[in-house]
Design a protein around this motif. Structure first.
Motif, PDB file in Angstrom:
ATOM      1  N   ALA A 162       0.841  -1.194   0.000  1.00 22.71           N
ATOM      2  CA  ALA A 162       0.000   0.000   0.000  1.00 22.71           C
ATOM      3  C   ALA A 162       0.876   1.244   0.000  1.00 22.71           C
ATOM      4  O   ALA A 162       1.985   1.226   0.540  1.00 22.71           O
ATOM      5  CB  ALA A 162      -0.930   0.020   1.211  1.00 22.71           C
ATOM      6  N   ALA A 163       0.364   2.307  -0.621  1.00 23.85           N
ATOM      7  CA  ALA A 163       1.083   3.582  -0.659  1.00 23.85           C
ATOM      8  C   ALA A 163       0.096   4.680  -1.016  1.00 23.85           C
ATOM      9  O   ALA A 163      -0.792   4.474  -1.843  1.00 23.85           O
ATOM     10  CB  ALA A 163       2.219   3.544  -1.686  1.00 23.85           C
ATOM     11  N   PRO A 164       0.227   5.854  -0.402  1.00 25.15           N
ATOM     12  CA  PRO A 164      -0.678   6.962  -0.754  1.00 25.15           C
ATOM     13  C   PRO A 164      -0.448   7.422  -2.183  1.00 25.15           C
ATOM     14  O   PRO A 164       0.687   7.451  -2.670  1.00 25.15           O
ATOM     15  CB  PRO A 164      -0.315   8.050   0.264  1.00 25.15           C
ATOM     16  N   VAL A 165      -1.527   7.767  -2.884  1.00 23.01           N
ATOM     17  CA  VAL A 165      -1.416   8.336  -4.223  1.00 23.01           C
ATOM     18  C   VAL A 165      -1.093   9.818  -4.043  1.00 23.01           C
ATOM     19  O   VAL A 165      -1.880  10.550  -3.447  1.00 23.01           O
ATOM     20  CB  VAL A 165      -2.725   8.159  -5.016  1.00 23.01           C
ATOM     21  N   PRO A 166       0.056  10.272  -4.540  1.00 25.30           N
ATOM     22  CA  PRO A 166       0.492  11.652  -4.270  1.00 25.30           C
ATOM     23  C   PRO A 166      -0.548  12.708  -4.646  1.00 25.30           C
ATOM     24  O   PRO A 166      -0.994  12.789  -5.778  1.00 25.30           O
ATOM     25  CB  PRO A 166       1.751  11.793  -5.143  1.00 25.30           C
ATOM     26  N   GLY A 167      -0.969  13.470  -3.654  1.00 24.29           N
ATOM     27  CA  GLY A 167      -1.848  14.602  -3.922  1.00 24.29           C
ATOM     28  C   GLY A 167      -3.269  14.270  -4.309  1.00 24.29           C
ATOM     29  O   GLY A 167      -4.001  15.165  -4.733  1.00 24.29           O
ATOM     30  N   LEU A 168      -3.677  13.000  -4.192  1.00 25.67           N
ATOM     31  CA  LEU A 168      -5.030  12.631  -4.621  1.00 25.67           C
ATOM     32  C   LEU A 168      -5.926  12.412  -3.408  1.00 25.67           C
ATOM     33  O   LEU A 168      -5.683  11.520  -2.595  1.00 25.67           O
ATOM     34  CB  LEU A 168      -4.981  11.357  -5.474  1.00 25.67           C
ATOM     35  N   LYS A 169      -6.967  13.235  -3.306  1.00 23.72           N
ATOM     36  CA  LYS A 169      -7.936  13.122  -2.217  1.00 23.72           C
ATOM     37  C   LYS A 169      -9.342  13.101  -2.792  1.00 23.72           C
ATOM     38  O   LYS A 169      -9.581  13.576  -3.904  1.00 23.72           O
ATOM     39  CB  LYS A 169      -7.788  14.293  -1.241  1.00 23.72           C
ATOM     40  N   ASP A 170     -10.264  12.511  -2.034  1.00 24.47           N
ATOM     41  CA  ASP A 170     -11.636  12.436  -2.533  1.00 24.47           C
ATOM     42  C   ASP A 170     -12.380  13.734  -2.235  1.00 24.47           C
ATOM     43  O   ASP A 170     -11.794  14.711  -1.748  1.00 24.47           O
ATOM     44  CB  ASP A 170     -12.360  11.215  -1.949  1.00 24.47           C
ATOM     45  N   VAL A 171     -13.677  13.750  -2.528  1.00 25.46           N
ATOM     46  CA  VAL A 171     -14.467  14.962  -2.401  1.00 25.46           C
ATOM     47  C   VAL A 171     -14.542  15.446  -0.950  1.00 25.46           C
ATOM     48  O   VAL A 171     -14.741  16.636  -0.689  1.00 25.46           O
ATOM     49  CB  VAL A 171     -15.896  14.730  -2.970  1.00 25.46           C
TER      50      VAL A 171
END
Length: 259
Positions: A162-171
């Protein structure tokens, strides 16, 4: 004393004087018990020993303090691996959905075909991008601007990567993450590789969450397409994780951007 004896005495005296002179010359620079070769040997050995002691110290210095060129060379691939964006990886193309919001990068030898817009008249429609490798094998699906379903329930999840998607956030402003995991149901394991809320891959996971994520323009889903069963065992899934195909799909999902 006759003349013969005088000459003999003089000869003996001269020989004794010569012997005493040679003895005093040999003794210069020597210690008691040393041979003539001793000081010469020790004189050449001592500097050699000092040089061999100094050599390791000099050779270890570059290892402890890398040069600027060595440091910059090693830092470059580390930086590219840590952040696999479209700009950092060579040989990629970028696909942007028709509404201009969601985009991702993929290997230039792969292809993308679109399906849609789909949905009934008067309802929100979506576009699906199906990504295939160079042989035409369909590997992943990304849907944008669709009606999202957020049903979830209890689950026993094991996260393999697992790893965070850089700069991607939901609504709602929640961080989104890439993850490869499997959910256990009785005697079977359901493998999935997708982008979800980061908490859906944070141990211990007790709620399945949803593969659908929400943006301002509607729902989206990004996932790898697996067969059924996806893998014969967990070990075979872990073996797949070290392949180039796995790395390419991971980079693809991590490259997702929303604007």
């Amino acid at each position: 004393m006759n003349r013969k004896n005088v000459f003999l005495s003089l000869a003996l005296a001269a020989a004794l004087a010569a012997a005493l002179g040679l003895s005093s010359c040999a003794a210069a620079g020597q210690r008691a018990g040393e041979t003539g070769s001793g000081p010469a040997g020790s004189t050449t050995t001592a500097p050699a020993s000092q040089e061999s002691d100094a050599a390791p110290a000099a050779s270890s210095a570059p290892a402890a303090t890398p040069t600027a060129s060595a440091t910059s060379t090693s830092a470059t691939p580390t930086s590219a691996t840590a952040t696999p964006t479209a700009g950092a990886v060579a040989g990629v193309k970028v696909f942007t959905f028709p509404d201009g919001h969601l985009s991702f990068s993929y290997p230039s030898t792969w292809s993308v075909r679109t399906v849609g817009p789909a949905g009934n008249a008067g309802k929100q429609q979506g576009v699906q991008a199906v990504i295939a490798d160079a042989t035409g094998n369909e590997l992943a699906s990304i849907v944008s601007s669709t009606n999202a379903s957020n049903a979830s329930g209890p689950v026993a999840r094991t996260v393999l990567d697992a790893a965070p998607v850089p700069g991607l956030k939901d609504v709602d402003g929640e961080q989104l993450a890439f993850g490869f995991a499997f959910d256990s149901f009785a005697d079977q394991s359901d493998f999935h590789m997708s982008v979800r809320k980061e908490r859906d891959f944070a141990p211990p996971v007790s709620n399945s969450g949803s593969a659908y994520i929400s943006f301002a323009n509607g729902g989206a889903e990004a996932k790898v397409l697996f067969g059924s069963p996806a893998f014969a065992s967990v070990d075979s899934a872990k073996a797949w994780m070290i392949t180039e195909q796995y790395s390419q799909l991971k980079r693809l999902l991590l490259s997702l951007k929303y604007s």
